[in-house]
Design a protein around this motif. Sequence first.
Motif, PDB file in Angstrom:
ATOM      1  N   VAL A   1     -32.943  68.180 -65.012  1.00 48.46           N
ATOM      2  CA  VAL A   1     -31.811  68.991 -65.491  1.00 48.46           C
ATOM      3  C   VAL A   1     -32.278  69.963 -66.572  1.00 48.46           C
ATOM      4  O   VAL A   1     -31.952  71.154 -66.538  1.00 48.46           O
ATOM      5  CB  VAL A   1     -30.694  68.078 -66.041  1.00 48.46           C
ATOM      6  CG1 VAL A   1     -29.602  68.909 -66.727  1.00 48.46           C
ATOM      7  CG2 VAL A   1     -30.085  67.243 -64.924  1.00 48.46           C
ATOM      8  N   VAL A   2     -33.046  69.455 -67.529  1.00 50.99           N
ATOM      9  CA  VAL A   2     -33.524  70.302 -68.638  1.00 50.99           C
ATOM     10  C   VAL A   2     -34.503  71.357 -68.127  1.00 50.99           C
ATOM     11  O   VAL A   2     -34.490  72.510 -68.591  1.00 50.99           O
ATOM     12  CB  VAL A   2     -34.160  69.439 -69.741  1.00 50.99           C
ATOM     13  CG1 VAL A   2     -34.792  70.307 -70.819  1.00 50.99           C
ATOM     14  CG2 VAL A   2     -33.096  68.522 -70.360  1.00 50.99           C
ATOM     15  N   ALA A   3     -35.350  70.997 -67.164  1.00 52.38           N
ATOM     16  CA  ALA A   3     -36.281  71.976 -66.579  1.00 52.38           C
ATOM     17  C   ALA A   3     -35.516  73.109 -65.903  1.00 52.38           C
ATOM     18  O   ALA A   3     -35.897  74.288 -66.013  1.00 52.38           O
ATOM     19  CB  ALA A   3     -37.205  71.276 -65.575  1.00 52.38           C
ATOM     20  N   ALA A   4     -34.418  72.766 -65.202  1.00 55.83           N
ATOM     21  CA  ALA A   4     -33.580  73.781 -64.557  1.00 55.83           C
ATOM     22  C   ALA A   4     -32.932  74.687 -65.601  1.00 55.83           C
ATOM     23  O   ALA A   4     -32.854  75.912 -65.423  1.00 55.83           O
ATOM     24  CB  ALA A   4     -32.511  73.092 -63.710  1.00 55.83           C
ATOM     25  N   MET A   5     -32.469  74.090 -66.698  1.00 56.59           N
ATOM     26  CA  MET A   5     -31.874  74.875 -67.784  1.00 56.59           C
ATOM     27  C   MET A   5     -32.889  75.838 -68.384  1.00 56.59           C
ATOM     28  O   MET A   5     -32.582  77.015 -68.636  1.00 56.59           O
ATOM     29  CB  MET A   5     -31.341  73.920 -68.871  1.00 56.59           C
ATOM     30  CG  MET A   5     -30.164  73.077 -68.443  1.00 56.59           C
ATOM     31  SD  MET A   5     -29.824  71.703 -69.582  1.00 56.59           S
ATOM     32  CE  MET A   5     -29.522  72.570 -71.108  1.00 56.59           C
ATOM     33  N   LEU A   6     -34.102  75.351 -68.605  1.00 58.62           N
ATOM     34  CA  LEU A   6     -35.141  76.180 -69.217  1.00 58.62           C
ATOM     35  C   LEU A   6     -35.537  77.333 -68.302  1.00 58.62           C
ATOM     36  O   LEU A   6     -35.683  78.480 -68.756  1.00 58.62           O
ATOM     37  CB  LEU A   6     -36.359  75.310 -69.530  1.00 58.62           C
ATOM     38  CG  LEU A   6     -37.533  76.000 -70.239  1.00 58.62           C
ATOM     39  CD1 LEU A   6     -37.087  76.629 -71.552  1.00 58.62           C
ATOM     40  CD2 LEU A   6     -38.664  75.003 -70.483  1.00 58.62           C
ATOM     41  N   LEU A   7     -35.684  77.061 -67.024  1.00 57.10           N
ATOM     42  CA  LEU A   7     -36.042  78.105 -66.065  1.00 57.10           C
ATOM     43  C   LEU A   7     -34.985  79.207 -66.038  1.00 57.10           C
ATOM     44  O   LEU A   7     -35.313  80.407 -66.069  1.00 57.10           O
ATOM     45  CB  LEU A   7     -36.202  77.502 -64.662  1.00 57.10           C
ATOM     46  CG  LEU A   7     -36.501  78.487 -63.526  1.00 57.10           C
ATOM     47  CD1 LEU A   7     -37.839  79.182 -63.751  1.00 57.10           C
ATOM     48  CD2 LEU A   7     -36.485  77.774 -62.178  1.00 57.10           C
ATOM     49  N   SER A   8     -33.711  78.814 -66.016  1.00 52.28           N
ATOM     50  CA  SER A   8     -32.627  79.800 -65.931  1.00 52.28           C
ATOM     51  C   SER A   8     -32.546  80.650 -67.193  1.00 52.28           C
ATOM     52  O   SER A   8     -32.297  81.859 -67.126  1.00 52.28           O
ATOM     53  CB  SER A   8     -31.291  79.103 -65.668  1.00 52.28           C
ATOM     54  OG  SER A   8     -30.910  78.301 -66.764  1.00 52.28           O
ATOM     55  N   VAL A   9     -32.763  80.047 -68.368  1.00 48.74           N
ATOM     56  CA  VAL A   9     -32.641  80.813 -69.606  1.00 48.74           C
ATOM     57  C   VAL A   9     -33.810  81.782 -69.768  1.00 48.74           C
ATOM     58  O   VAL A   9     -33.646  82.881 -70.321  1.00 48.74           O
ATOM     59  CB  VAL A   9     -32.530  79.877 -70.838  1.00 48.74           C
ATOM     60  CG1 VAL A   9     -33.881  79.328 -71.283  1.00 48.74           C
ATOM     61  CG2 VAL A   9     -31.859  80.590 -72.003  1.00 48.74           C
TER      62      VAL A   9
END
Length: 445
Positions: free
Chosen positions: A203-211
């Motif tokens: 979840v956090v990896a997905a958040m980081l990629l999107s930001v």
Amino acid sequence: MIKKTLNSPLFMTWLDMFVKFGMNIILLPIATIYLAPEELAYFLFIGTLLGMAYLAEGGINRVILRATSYFKEGATMLPNNFEEIKELKTDGKMNYKLLGQLVQTSFIIYFILGLISLILFFTIGYFTSENLISKQPNVDEAYITFGLLSVFAFLYIMQLRWVGLIQGLGYLAEQKRVEIIFGLIRIALSILAIILGYGVFGVVAAMLLSVIVAHILYKKMFYAYLPKDSIQEYQYFSKDILQKLIPSAWKQSVLAWGSYLIYQGTVLLAAQLNDVKLIASYLLTLQVVNLLMRVSNAPAYSYYPNISKVIAKKDKKAFKNLLFRSLKISLGLYTLGAIVIYFLGNQILELIGAKALLIHGNLMILILFMYMLELHHVTHATIYTATNHIPFVLPALLSGIAIVIGGWFVIDDYGLWGIVLVQFIVQLSFNNWYPVWLNYKLVKK
């Protein structure tokens, strides 16, 4: 017609709120099904951690937005109060000099704010997270996740600068469109990560990629709307702009700290309990109750423009009618939702195979009642701010501090019950009735 709608700032703002609200409703049940209680507790704690980091920003992007708007119209100064606004003169031509200074000055401000967010993250954030991290199935992965989350927080704060600048140029609908798209992508990737077994790390990896991608895109958008050549020679730090930006945001920043401590202080304390299942249940309960509050509080926001008008007209009768209509709908929705949550909430979670349940029994009744009082006073406070008088800054900060300190003293002897009771007593002592009293004074004037 479709193009006109998609270019409407109002429509895109509402759509952005709907996407954030609706997609979180979808993500939460999936998380309860696929994540073990200790992982779910960590997942739900992410919002509290990020909220702490975001406190460093203090709402300055709203001030950046206003400054950009003024300089776009040719203003030669940044007004800080009503009298300065009345004296403000514009010629409708972009003030490229002050826009250039604003771009560079805001970068320095936000870089420092980002560093402050990291300090908060690795001090208070780490101290309050350590208990949860130590209980994760893979502790090393949990620490890596924490590190990635800190990078996300830093980049998100830096991104808020571009949001303020783009919206200030008048491209709110375009900015919201990008935000919606990346919000949908982030939620979709988060759901996929959970289902595929990557857990909170995924979840956090997905958040980081999107930001990261959104940050790059926002920068390109800004310089597409305001060519870099037009402001390049003026991009230097301005002490005058700094002195105008900071005072405009301090009240909002203090209020944000107070609100955070009031509503998230109990979460920081609960995360220190030994029973990880109880932590997961409490955080899940707060998520559900807060979703109910957001739905129930919608009428107050929908009536806000009309309330502002009747206050300006000094129409006491119309104000009274709008006030009580808003309260009746808000409290009615909340009561109905609270009954469903209390009697059917855990049955629904068991039906979908959730690995964590809501708090139950008398403690659940206390939480639901407490948040009904919160909804009541928040609705009154929201409506009262239409008078442009906001006397809630100091009470919010002092109440938040009292909840955290009081909760810290009772947690060892009384556990979760003690934390919730402290929050209930502190809020009941002032905040639950003060905005109500202010509005009734308006009605009687």
